[in-house]
Scaffold this active site. Structure first.
Site, mmCIF file in Angstrom:
data_model
loop_
_atom_site.group_PDB
_atom_site.id
_atom_site.type_symbol
_atom_site.label_atom_id
_atom_site.label_comp_id
_atom_site.label_asym_id
_atom_site.label_seq_id
_atom_site.Cartn_x
_atom_site.Cartn_y
_atom_site.Cartn_z
ATOM 1 C CE LYS A 223 -35.398 -57.895 -27.362
ATOM 2 N NZ LYS A 223 -36.492 -56.962 -27.010
ATOM 3 N NE ARG A 258 -33.638 -56.776 -20.200
ATOM 4 C CZ ARG A 258 -33.484 -57.441 -21.374
ATOM 5 N NH1 ARG A 258 -33.604 -58.179 -22.344
ATOM 6 N NH2 ARG A 258 -33.199 -58.569 -20.454
HETATM 7 C C1 LIG Z 1 -36.530 -59.078 -20.327
HETATM 8 N N1 LIG Z 1 -36.535 -58.278 -22.086
HETATM 9 C C2 LIG Z 1 -36.367 -58.950 -22.597
HETATM 10 N N2 LIG Z 1 -35.993 -57.965 -24.304
HETATM 11 C C3 LIG Z 1 -36.727 -57.182 -23.597
HETATM 12 C C4 LIG Z 1 -36.844 -55.216 -23.914
HETATM 13 O O1 LIG Z 1 -36.733 -54.893 -25.527
HETATM 14 N N3 LIG Z 1 -37.860 -54.522 -22.729
HETATM 15 C C5 LIG Z 1 -37.718 -55.123 -21.666
HETATM 16 N N4 LIG Z 1 -38.605 -54.220 -20.794
HETATM 17 N N5 LIG Z 1 -37.180 -56.389 -21.301
HETATM 18 C C6 LIG Z 1 -37.204 -57.024 -22.187
#
Ligand SMILES: Cn1cnc2c(O)nc(N)nc21
Length: 285
Positions: A223, A258
């Site tokens: 990010k 994730r």
């Molecule tokens: C789809 N998506 C993109 N970034 C995310 C994040 O930080 N958490 C979750 N649960 N989904 C995300």
């Protein structure tokens, strides 16, 4: 706390930090081939992440990055359902559907998905009832505003307190709709209406979200905040910074991470786990 999520028959143990591999089925995320190429590439990518050691795969058909446009439900279904069907057949891993639309939730679970990952925290019309009826675990994430505009000057009095309150309210709403608390995961939503400072504060105080009594998911992979801290402009050059951030999240209680870079994260967690096991010799295996 050693919860287990029953994801449509596939068990996800949250006894230690687990890795959610990202499978974006959006045309811009794979070669600029047509729909078929995108499908094949997405399935191949999911299988690669499974081989790298992912504990589950998150399939999404609508980009949620800042400024992203909405995708019509028919297109989102066309992108995600075939990928979920193929991955459910070709891996034993639980599969989550990254969507905010009730129709997509229903079709995805019918196709084999076992977890709903909703960046809108089930706030869309019909989403709470759809998720409750489907009976699968859900991830409730915080977002301030909408993807299109959420990064324009995000403001908070106290970002941790406000995100915490939002997640407590969404847990309550989910329970009132019939979603058992043991089927709920929360997520502070790094990058969803947050400045770099907000994201750093949320990560530094991630343990606060453990007070909600449900597992915490953290997603910082590649990010903008990682890019700003490391000076790495290209997303694929943000692996090291992402692994560092996710290790910190694991240290501070996150049980789901994730990530794009599964192999790197799995290796980091192996080191973390070995040391964590040392600290409490009685630690459950
Ligand atoms: C789809 N998506 C993109 N970034 C995310 C994040 O930080 N958490 C979750 N649960 N989904 C995300």
């Amino acid at each position: 706390l050693s919860p287990t999520l029953d994801c449509n028959g596939r068990v996800l143990k949250l006894d230690r930090p687990r890795v959610m591999g990202i499978v974006n089925v959006t045309p811009d995320s794979f070669s600029d081939g047509g729909a078929h190429d995108t499908l094949e590439a997405a399935v191949a990518h999911g299988l690669t992440l499974a081989a790298e050691g992912a504990d589950l795969l998150d399939v999404g058909g609508e980009s949620t990055r800042p400024g992203a446009a909405e995708v019509p439900v028919e297109e989102e279904l066309r992108r995600t359902i075939p990928v979920i069907e193929r991955l459910a057949r070709e891996t034993a891993l639980p599969i989550s559907i990254d969507t905010s639309k009730p129709e997509v939730m229903r079709a995805a679970v019918a196709a084999g998905a076992g977890l709903i990952n909703d960046v809108y925290g089930l706030r869309r019309e019909g989403a709470l009832d759809a998720a409750a009826a489907l009976g699968v675990p859900v991830v409730l994430m915080h977002m301030q505003g909408e993807p299109r505009s959420m990064q324009h000057e995000p403001q908070y009095e106290d970002v941790v307190a406000e995100v915490h309150r939002f997640l407590a309210e969404r847990i309550f709403a989910a329970e009132m709709a019939g979603i058992a608390k043991k089927r709920i995961v929360v997520d502070p939503g790094f990058g969803f209406g947050k400045t770099l400072q907000h994201n750093l504060t949320l990560l530094a105080q991630l343990e606060r979200f453990g007070e909600l009594g449900v597992p915490v998911l953290a997603g910082l992979s590649r990010k903008r905040s990682i890019g700003e801290l490391t000076g790495r402009e290209a997303a694929r050059e943000r692996v090291h910074g992402s692994v560092a951030a996710h290790l910190i999240a694991a240290q501070r209680g996150a049980r789901l991470l994730r990530v794009h870079d599964v192999a790197a994260t799995v290796d980091a967690l192996k080191v973390w786990e070995a040391v964590a096991a040392q600290a409490q010799p009685r630690r459950a295996a």
